[in-house]
Design an enzyme around this catalytic site. Structure first.
Site, short mmCIF file in Angstrom:
data_model
loop_
_atom_site.label_atom_id
_atom_site.label_comp_id
_atom_site.label_asym_id
_atom_site.label_seq_id
_atom_site.Cartn_x
_atom_site.Cartn_y
_atom_site.Cartn_z
N ASP A 22 0.84 -1.20 0.00
CA ASP A 22 0.00 0.00 0.00
C ASP A 22 0.87 1.25 0.00
O ASP A 22 1.45 1.60 1.02
CB ASP A 22 -0.90 -0.06 1.25
N ASP A 26 -3.73 4.11 2.73
CA ASP A 26 -5.15 4.01 3.12
C ASP A 26 -5.50 2.60 3.62
O ASP A 26 -6.67 2.28 3.83
CB ASP A 26 -6.07 4.41 1.96
N ASP A 30 -2.13 -1.08 -3.60
CA ASP A 30 -2.43 -0.30 -4.80
C ASP A 30 -1.34 -0.50 -5.87
O ASP A 30 -0.32 -1.16 -5.63
CB ASP A 30 -2.62 1.18 -4.46
N ASP A 206 -11.53 -14.90 -15.57
CA ASP A 206 -12.30 -15.32 -14.41
C ASP A 206 -13.47 -16.22 -14.84
O ASP A 206 -14.15 -15.93 -15.82
CB ASP A 206 -12.85 -14.06 -13.71
N GLU A 259 -9.51 -19.54 -16.02
CA GLU A 259 -9.81 -20.15 -14.72
C GLU A 259 -10.91 -21.17 -14.97
O GLU A 259 -12.08 -20.83 -15.11
CB GLU A 259 -10.30 -19.09 -13.71
C1 NOJ Z 1 -13.06 -16.49 -9.22
C2 NOJ Z 1 -12.24 -15.51 -8.48
O1 NOJ Z 1 -10.94 -16.00 -8.33
C3 NOJ Z 1 -12.94 -15.29 -7.15
O2 NOJ Z 1 -12.15 -14.57 -6.26
C4 NOJ Z 1 -14.26 -14.63 -7.42
O3 NOJ Z 1 -14.97 -14.51 -6.22
C5 NOJ Z 1 -15.10 -15.44 -8.41
N1 NOJ Z 1 -14.34 -15.92 -9.51
C6 NOJ Z 1 -16.24 -14.63 -8.95
O4 NOJ Z 1 -15.76 -13.63 -9.80
#
Ligand code: NOJ
Length: 516
Positions: A22, A26, A30, A206, A259
């Protein structure tokens, strides 16, 4: 002669941006904080960094609820900070990947706000998954359109004032996009271009297996299975073919890693066909217990299914592996030896590997966070029954002897344990027997071996509960059993995850040996 593309054997370091460093004071990490620590990452010896979402977000799910895909949340800095970070990372020899969140936006996204303000059947609602309910309500009796459950607990549907329902596979603040709508597809191609134009080397996608839902949204058996009305629908692959064309149209090698949670290595392989994603996460090891038999199955299944494997032991969604391997013991030392051994085995394999920030310090899961500090929506949605993922997201300890351990000047958004003094990067940098030094040595040695080892491994016979494999000149042995075992024949011991016992490899230890 064609050289190996960088991503095939890269070691990528995951930065959970909120918790790395950080600079603004805050209490939240970041982009400027990351920039300050690039020398640390370069010295660690990783090839690339992956940043979790830093886009404008109400932070209902730590930034995985994106309100604007083309900007930086003021909490994390500005687009100018991002550009500086890309330039500096490249100057340090590090590639930079960003997280893209295409399955859902934030409910604060202007598109969703417009959808709420527009009538059923409107173009605005067609960008998301709005449906009418029915008396059956997927069996719940509440009238939802079907029985799908949110991954975070509770139904996957929320009703809006005019009676329609919208789908959210995660929190209600994360409405799912309608990926059968060409407008959504175009929008994301444009978002990819936005970040590629700014110089990113790739994307982590994701929930990559969730974008397309089965026509008609039929009821399902809840949970992650390889194929269901929710996950890994065949049409999802068309999306990644489009994305690949965009990536390939840019100079250099820009990559995408999905993912993909699945229980089938064959299904995983579909995502990495030559015209789709470069890589897919392979969570099989991360899900495996501490067992030579389990590890061998993971390795065999993976190498059989995919040509360019990836490996990962921890990330921001799971209990840190020091703690997972600690057999429930809260003493971090219990799992640390195993965690170091697992790293050595993983990094001896062909393919690329993903490290999670803090594992190079041997950080354990923080299991005793006070309920009022917890921020993961899973905790609240389960009425506190499921602790959630905050325990692996506690800000990193950099220096000093008390919280926030050099994380920043303004505390830390999750409290750090009082006993992390010996785990700080500063303390470990001064101690050649530390986990940090171990990681540096392993990564350095892996770099020295780069390009000299074949992609195939050969299993060699070894005592029960040990694994022994050879990859060209490199031999890797890991002892998951209870007693010490003799080292196999070798010419040189390159590196061990812990002290040898004379010429024997103790329990919970691994070694890299050279032969020939
Ligand atoms: C996978 C991400 O790694 C996780 O952190 C997130 O909560 C879910 N997808 C939903 O976006």
């Amino acid at each position: 002669m064609e050289t190996t593309p960088w991503w095939r054997d890269a070691v990528v370091y995951e930065i959970y941006v909120r918790s790395f460093a950080d600079a603004s004071g805050d209490g939240t990490g970041d982009l400027a904080g990351i920039r300050d620590r690039l020398p640390y990452l370069a010295e660690l010896g990783v090839d690339a960094i992956w940043l979790t979402p830093f886009y404008p977000s109400p932070m209902a799910d730590g930034g995985y609820d994106v309100a604007d895909y083309r900007d930086v949340d003021p909490l994390f800095g500005s687009l100018a900070d991002f550009d500086d970070l890309v330039a500096d990372a490249h100057a340090h020899g590090l590639r930079l990947m960003v997280d893209i969140v295409p399955n859902h936006s934030s409910s604060a996204h202007p598109w969703f706000q417009k959808a709420l303000a527009s009538p059923r059947g409107s173009q605005e609602r067609e960008r998301y998954m709005f449906r009418d309910g029915g008396p059956e309500g997927g069996g719940s009796g509440h009238g939802e359109p079907n029985n799908w459950l949110s991954t975070f607990g509770g139904p996957a549907w929320t009703q809006v004032p005019d009676g329609q329902w919208y789908l959210h596979l995660f929190a209600p603040e994360q409405p799912d996009f309608n990926w059968r709508n060409p407008e959504v597809r175009e929008e994301f191609l444009d978002v990819l271009r936005f970040w590629l134009d700014r110089g990113v080397d790739g994307f982590r996608i994701d929930v990559a297996m969730g974008l397309i839902k089965a026509e008609g949204l039929p009821d399902t058996d809840p949970g992650f299975t390889s194929r269901s009305p929710i996950w890994s629908r065949p049409e999802v692959h068309d999306i990644y073919r489009d994305w690949r064309r965009v990536l390939d149209s840019y100079p250099g090698t820009r990559v995408a890693i999905g993912e993909v949670w699945t229980d089938s290595a064959e299904d995983l392989a579909l995502y990495v066909r030559p015209d789709e994603l470069h890589q897919s996460f392979n969570f099989a090891w991360l899900e495996a217990p501490w067992s030579a038999t389990a590890f061998r199955k993971v390795i065999d299944d993976t190498l059989k299914a995919v040509a360019s494997p990836t490996w990962v032991l921890s990330n921001h969604d799971v209990v840190r592996h020091v703690t997972r391997y600690g057999q429930g013991s809260l003493d971090p030392g219990a799992g640390l030896a195993r965690a170091r051994a697992a790293l050595l085995a993983m990094l001896a394999l062909p393919g690329s590997a993903y490290l999670y920030q803090g594992e190079e310090l041997g950080l354990p899961e923080v299991t005793d966070l006070p309920p009022e500090a917890r921020q993961d929506p899973i905790f609240a949605r389960s009425n506190g029954e499921v602790p959630g993922r905050d325990g692996c997201r506690v800000p990193l300890p950099w220096s000093g002897t008390e919280p926030p351990y050099g994380f920043g000047s303004g505390g830390s958004w999750l409290p750090q344990p009082a006993d992390w003094t010996d785990l700080t990067a500063e303390r470990q940098a001064a101690d050649p027997s530390s986990t940090l030094w171990f990681y540096r040595r392993v990564l350095q040695t892996r770099r020295e071996l780069r390009g000299t080892l074949p992609d195939a491994i050969t299993w060699l016979e070894s005592p029960e509960e040990t694994l022994l494999f050879q990859r060209g000149r490199l031999i890797c042995v890991i002892n998951c059993g209870e007693g010490a075992v003799a080292l196999p024949p070798h010419d040189q011991v390159l590196i061990t995850s812990g002290p040898l016992d004379g010429a024997a490899l103790p329990a919970d230890t691994a070694a890299w040996l050279l032969t020939g």
